[in-house]
Design an enzyme around this catalytic site. Structure first.
Site, PDB file in Angstrom:
ATOM      1  CE  LYS A   1      -4.445  -1.192   0.191  1.00  0.00           C
ATOM      2  NZ  LYS A   1      -5.465  -0.628  -0.705  1.00  0.00           N
TER       3      LYS A   1
ATOM      4  CB  SER B   1      -0.645  -8.140  -0.990  1.00  0.00           C
ATOM      5  OG  SER B   1      -1.596  -8.803  -0.158  1.00  0.00           O
TER       6      SER B   1
END
Length: 510
Positions: free
Chosen positions: A51, A305
């Protein structure tokens, strides 16, 4: 459209703060699946998540006046930390609105990176609405977690890195999907450079907003989403991200909680890192794709991720991993209530290990046991065990895929209620924060007698409860309305076989 995104990705400023994450070969997964499996290690970023890329790129692209006014975001975790670190690096003030259910470790992490944290609401939607209100009042720029071209371009640098790091052919890249920013950016770049490489989205089967949208050919809004993989618990795919996904994403694979837990273990076995549920999502999808399609000898990449998992949740992950790997079978078996019956039952199973055996005396003629058995992992192993037991006269009910059994009943097996209770049973979840359980009990107002109650804290943002109440059928709608008004997600379980066989009252034992 695609040329504009390629230009944005090539100009992205992510490397001022992010690093080019490794593309690691996974030898154990590769051998088991008979494919060449690689993991893109975004869990190694400074905030342990991808992110940071999109957040920094968006903020770095702002004008001087916008930067002077500061930025604001709504997030319960990874995006919040990405915005906080990006703003700190650029010397910009940042305000993050987080749901009150956000674990303290994530709130403190945001504060430690110089941002101000505001706790508001019990869900992301409530935090988002409040953040938008504050943005207007304070003149701050809202940094969207996924539905923004600069955020999408920042995430797209991952696709650029993968193609740079692996010069050979790549058959498919598996990408976790929440709001769609990550897959939109990766798909745009990969399809422009190597159109033959498949880009496959992976979603939890209880939060599959892209899967539903692709089928409907339009964005759809889910009424509710599962919260185990909280990093991708999004009700509707982004508007801009869906445009890109429709053009460049080949397909979507959905996986369940047990498969995600098994993937967390697979990643740990190969890398000794502990992925968060959303972080292991792509690996779970890769495994399912390879097994169902029977592909072999291919080069497959999964995006790992993120690794922002609460330590408390590891217990739950470990419990569910065996089932997710098809290494444990859960059964309800009726055994004669006679001396030696358990011994005979075990002899029938031969050398197969018993992983769990729960029982309490209730009926003079028949014992109902909850049993866990080790499995070979073969697809037909469970059916073979059941057939073997049934051939010997045992009445068997498969509990392996029964969520109520796995979440509650296996910890409650202690016998039925000794009399008729006229009991109705519900499973429900509520925000896990101080006073939440008391608030739930107060909402009942003492109107109905609680005849059964089981609660487990999994270290997640939401707690799970199994509750039995004595109430006439005519009042069930009133009770359900009360739950809905308080914002609880619920499901009636009165006819669930796990409940009837092990803890239901006399009227439910049939």
């Amino acid at each position: 459209m695609i040329h504009q995104y390629i230009e944005r990705i090539l100009r992205a400023k992510v490397y001022d703060v992010a690093q080019e994450s490794p593309l690691d070969y996974a030898p154990l997964l590769s051998k088991r699946l008979d494919n060449r499996v690689y993991l893109k290690r975004e869990d190694l970023q400074p905030v342990f998540s991808f992110k940071l890329r999109g957040a920094y790129n968006k903020i770095a692209m702002l004008g001087e006046r916008e930067q002077a006014n500061g930025v604001i975001a709504a997030s319960a975790g990874n995006h919040a930390q990405g915005v906080a670190l990006a703003a700190k690096r650029l010397g910009i003030k940042a305000l993050i609105v987080m749901p009150r259910t956000t674990p303290e470790i994530k709130v403190e992490s945001v504060k430690a990176r110089g941002a101000k944290a505001v706790l508001h609401g019990d869900s992301f939607d409530e935090a988002y609405d409040h953040a938008m209100q504050l943005a207007g009042e304070k003149g701050m720029t809202f940094v969207h977690p996924y539905d923004d071209p600069d955020v999408i371009a920042g995430q797209g640098t991952i696709g650029m890195e993968i193609l740079h790091q692996h010069n050979g052919a790549i058959d498919a890249i598996f990408v976790p999907v929440g709001g769609g920013g990550l897959i939109a950016g990766i798909a745009a770049y990969v399809k422009f450079v190597r159109p033959e490489t498949k880009v496959i989205g992976v979603e939890p089967d209880d939060a599959d907003c892209l899967n539903r949208a692709m089928a409907a050919k339009r964005r759809v809004s889910l009424k509710q989403v599962g919260l185990f993989a909280d990093g991708v618990a999004v009700k509707q795919i982004g508007k801009e991200t869906f445009k890109l996904a429709q053009r460049y994403v080949d397909e979507v694979v959905t996986v369940n909680t047990d498969e995600i837990c098994a993937a967390i273990k697979d990643i740990f076995d190969d890398t000794r890192s502990v992925a968060e549920p959303a972080g292991a999502l792509a690996t779970a999808g890769l495994k399912k794709y390879a097994e169902q399609r029977g592909v072999s000898g291919q080069t497959l990449v999964a995006i790992e991720s993120g690794a922002n998992i609460n330590f408390d949740r590891l217990r739950y992950v470990a419990e569910r991993t065996q089932v997710g790997e098809h290494r444990e079978i859960l059964l309800a078996v009726a055994i004669p209530e006679t001396p030696g019956s358990f011994l005979n039952f075990c002899k029938l199973l031969g050398k197969r290990s018993i992983t769990e055996f729960n029982y309490r005396y209730f009926d003079a003629s028949q014992a109902q046991v909850f049993v866990g058995l080790s499995s070979s992992g073969e697809e037909n192993d469970c059916a073979g065990v059941i057939a073997q037991l049934q051939a010997e006269g045992y009445k068997v009910t498969d509990m392996t895929a029964n969520e109520l059994a796995k979440d509650h009943i296996r910890y409650m097996v202690g016998g039925h209620a000794p009399c008729q209770l006229h009991e109705v049973t519900y499973s429900l979840q509520f925000p896990e924060r101080p006073g939440a359980l008391l608030k739930f009990l107060l909402s009942l107002g003492g109107r109905w007698n609680i005849s059964m109650f089981h609660y487990r804290n999994h270290g997640a943002a939401f707690g799970k409860v199994l509750i039995g109440l004595q109430m006439p059928k005519s009042e069930r709608k009133v009770f359900q309305k009360t739950l809905a008004e308080e914002g609880f997600t619920y499901q009636e379980e009165t006819d669930n076989p796990a409940y009837r066989l092990f803890v239901g009252g006399q009227e439910n034992k049939r």
